[in-house]
Design a protein around this motif. Sequence first.
Motif, PDB file in Angstrom:
ATOM      1  N   ALA A 328       8.788  -8.068  -4.053  1.00  0.00           N
ATOM      2  CA  ALA A 328       9.359  -7.304  -2.718  1.00  0.00           C
ATOM      3  C   ALA A 328       8.326  -6.471  -2.625  1.00  0.00           C
ATOM      4  O   ALA A 328       7.885  -6.175  -1.059  1.00  0.00           O
ATOM      5  CB  ALA A 328      10.596  -6.952  -2.907  1.00  0.00           C
ATOM      6  N   LEU A 329       7.710  -5.314  -3.284  1.00  0.00           N
ATOM      7  CA  LEU A 329       6.738  -4.450  -2.977  1.00  0.00           C
ATOM      8  C   LEU A 329       5.511  -5.076  -2.381  1.00  0.00           C
ATOM      9  O   LEU A 329       4.941  -4.827  -1.590  1.00  0.00           O
ATOM     10  CB  LEU A 329       6.539  -3.558  -4.290  1.00  0.00           C
ATOM     11  N   ILE A 330       4.964  -6.130  -3.151  1.00  0.00           N
ATOM     12  CA  ILE A 330       3.594  -6.756  -2.924  1.00  0.00           C
ATOM     13  C   ILE A 330       3.623  -7.528  -1.708  1.00  0.00           C
ATOM     14  O   ILE A 330       2.756  -7.276  -0.690  1.00  0.00           O
ATOM     15  CB  ILE A 330       3.322  -7.605  -4.088  1.00  0.00           C
ATOM     16  N   THR A 331       4.716  -8.003  -1.182  1.00  0.00           N
ATOM     17  CA  THR A 331       4.761  -8.689  -0.084  1.00  0.00           C
ATOM     18  C   THR A 331       5.057  -7.814   1.148  1.00  0.00           C
ATOM     19  O   THR A 331       4.308  -8.085   2.177  1.00  0.00           O
ATOM     20  CB  THR A 331       6.149  -9.808  -0.136  1.00  0.00           C
ATOM     21  N   GLY A 332       5.646  -6.773   0.725  1.00  0.00           N
ATOM     22  CA  GLY A 332       5.832  -5.642   1.867  1.00  0.00           C
ATOM     23  C   GLY A 332       4.624  -5.260   2.407  1.00  0.00           C
ATOM     24  O   GLY A 332       4.059  -5.078   3.709  1.00  0.00           O
ATOM     25  N   TYR A 333       3.704  -4.621   1.416  1.00  0.00           N
ATOM     26  CA  TYR A 333       2.387  -4.062   1.434  1.00  0.00           C
ATOM     27  C   TYR A 333       1.366  -5.007   2.218  1.00  0.00           C
ATOM     28  O   TYR A 333       0.710  -5.033   2.910  1.00  0.00           O
ATOM     29  CB  TYR A 333       1.857  -3.565   0.393  1.00  0.00           C
ATOM     30  N   THR A 334       1.723  -6.496   1.856  1.00  0.00           N
ATOM     31  CA  THR A 334       1.022  -7.448   2.480  1.00  0.00           C
ATOM     32  C   THR A 334       0.939  -7.621   3.989  1.00  0.00           C
ATOM     33  O   THR A 334       0.300  -8.091   4.684  1.00  0.00           O
ATOM     34  CB  THR A 334       1.083  -8.925   1.353  1.00  0.00           C
ATOM     35  N   LEU A 335       2.320  -7.777   4.120  1.00  0.00           N
ATOM     36  CA  LEU A 335       2.597  -7.754   5.517  1.00  0.00           C
ATOM     37  C   LEU A 335       2.010  -6.738   6.555  1.00  0.00           C
ATOM     38  O   LEU A 335       1.833  -7.109   7.639  1.00  0.00           O
ATOM     39  CB  LEU A 335       4.264  -7.794   5.735  1.00  0.00           C
ATOM     40  N   VAL A 336       1.851  -5.338   5.895  1.00  0.00           N
ATOM     41  CA  VAL A 336       1.272  -4.403   6.671  1.00  0.00           C
ATOM     42  C   VAL A 336      -0.056  -4.735   7.305  1.00  0.00           C
ATOM     43  O   VAL A 336      -0.483  -4.523   8.485  1.00  0.00           O
ATOM     44  CB  VAL A 336       1.291  -3.283   5.735  1.00  0.00           C
ATOM     45  N   GLU A 337      -0.735  -5.452   6.207  1.00  0.00           N
ATOM     46  CA  GLU A 337      -2.097  -5.991   6.696  1.00  0.00           C
ATOM     47  C   GLU A 337      -2.089  -6.615   8.142  1.00  0.00           C
ATOM     48  O   GLU A 337      -2.803  -6.721   9.069  1.00  0.00           O
ATOM     49  CB  GLU A 337      -2.720  -6.747   5.422  1.00  0.00           C
TER      50      GLU A 337
END
Length: 423
Positions: A328-337
């Motif tokens: 969940a954390l990784i995907t959230g930060y990836t979406l910010v990009e």
Amino acid sequence: MASTVTSDKRPGYGQLLRTPGALSFLLPGFAARQPFAMLTIGILLLVQHTTGSYGGAGAVAAFTGVSMALFAPQSGKLADRFGQRAVLVPGVLVHAASVSTLTTLALAGAPLWALFIAAVPTGASVPQVGPMVRARWASKLDGSPLMATAAAFESVTDEFTFVIGPVLATALCTGVHPAAGLIAEASLTLIGGLLFAAQRATQPPVRSAAELEQAEHTSALSIPGVRVLAMAFLGIGAVFGGMQVSLTAFAEEIGNPGINGVLYGIFAAGNMLAGIACGAIAWKSAPRTRLIAGYAALTLAASGLWAAHSALLLGGLGLIVGLCIAPALITGYTLVESLVPSTSRTEAFTWLTGAVALGQAAAVTVAGRLTDAHGSTAGFLVPMAGTALALVTLLALRSRLTPRPAARTVARGVGHRVPVTVD
């Protein structure tokens, strides 16, 4: 000749770490972010020792978390505008002084209202090293397939700090002195923060006057997807805060306070292992789909914590919960990009970090009061409730997690630009 990375294969961590200049900011950045995982548990253990109340200790820790959540995005804005070094150097100095003040007041038996006042600058000055490292990756790898690997690597690094930090703080507080955890936190923040700030060559460029003028009218939080992610990350904060209070109380209840750090370390180790795996997988599903699936799994895993009545079972359940957090954390930060323009990424990352801190602050307050009244079993209901609310929010507002049109095409490889669609 530069190599081309195909769209069906995720670049590995080795390739990421060979990025020129990466190690120069990663090593001091790791030292500087280590105290982040020590602060809340250090406050909880010290104040609980001096007051005898989990509720009071949780409330002081909550003041720190709320203060950090409110000030972290402003720190991100200032870093985007004036540069990371200009924000970080005074920040770590203020933080070290604030933690020292809070520690002194607690040991002197000061009333809770005095600890609340001292907690405000302590939280407000927490250096946002994690978002700053992510912003450096984004600056170096903009448009590269290595960005997804970098997001996974940063999640692993964050969770590694949550493996070491709580265990170290607990060992120091229970084995050396109740204030030793906070003293170590302040020392590491000061030394690591100054070393990280000294790496000026890798910090993102300060924005131009034209970009600043445009940014005056926009904020990362004005982007709907960032607001949704921030609300979702409150749930992750609820897991961290609820676990810290409830595991501490559980260890006291079974007469083995030292096992608290071990149990929390197992929980964080699951998070770290899942982060490593996520970074090695070439995902075929869309990030939004992965985010919702990750939160569904996290909610399901957290729903069983309250029923665990042995250290062995609680350690196993904690490991499963940890395994569900990293995706969940990784995907959230990836979406910010894909959601946020490069000129506002540090701010966007700090909004998410601040949301975790705010969720953690609310969780330690509620879990502390529930634990005082009903024991650790009641405290473990907080992670379940927080993740369930986050999942409902994501399901209701999932349409807002659509990438910016300009970010739908990126270049793959180095020196050989091949446009591919980003899901």
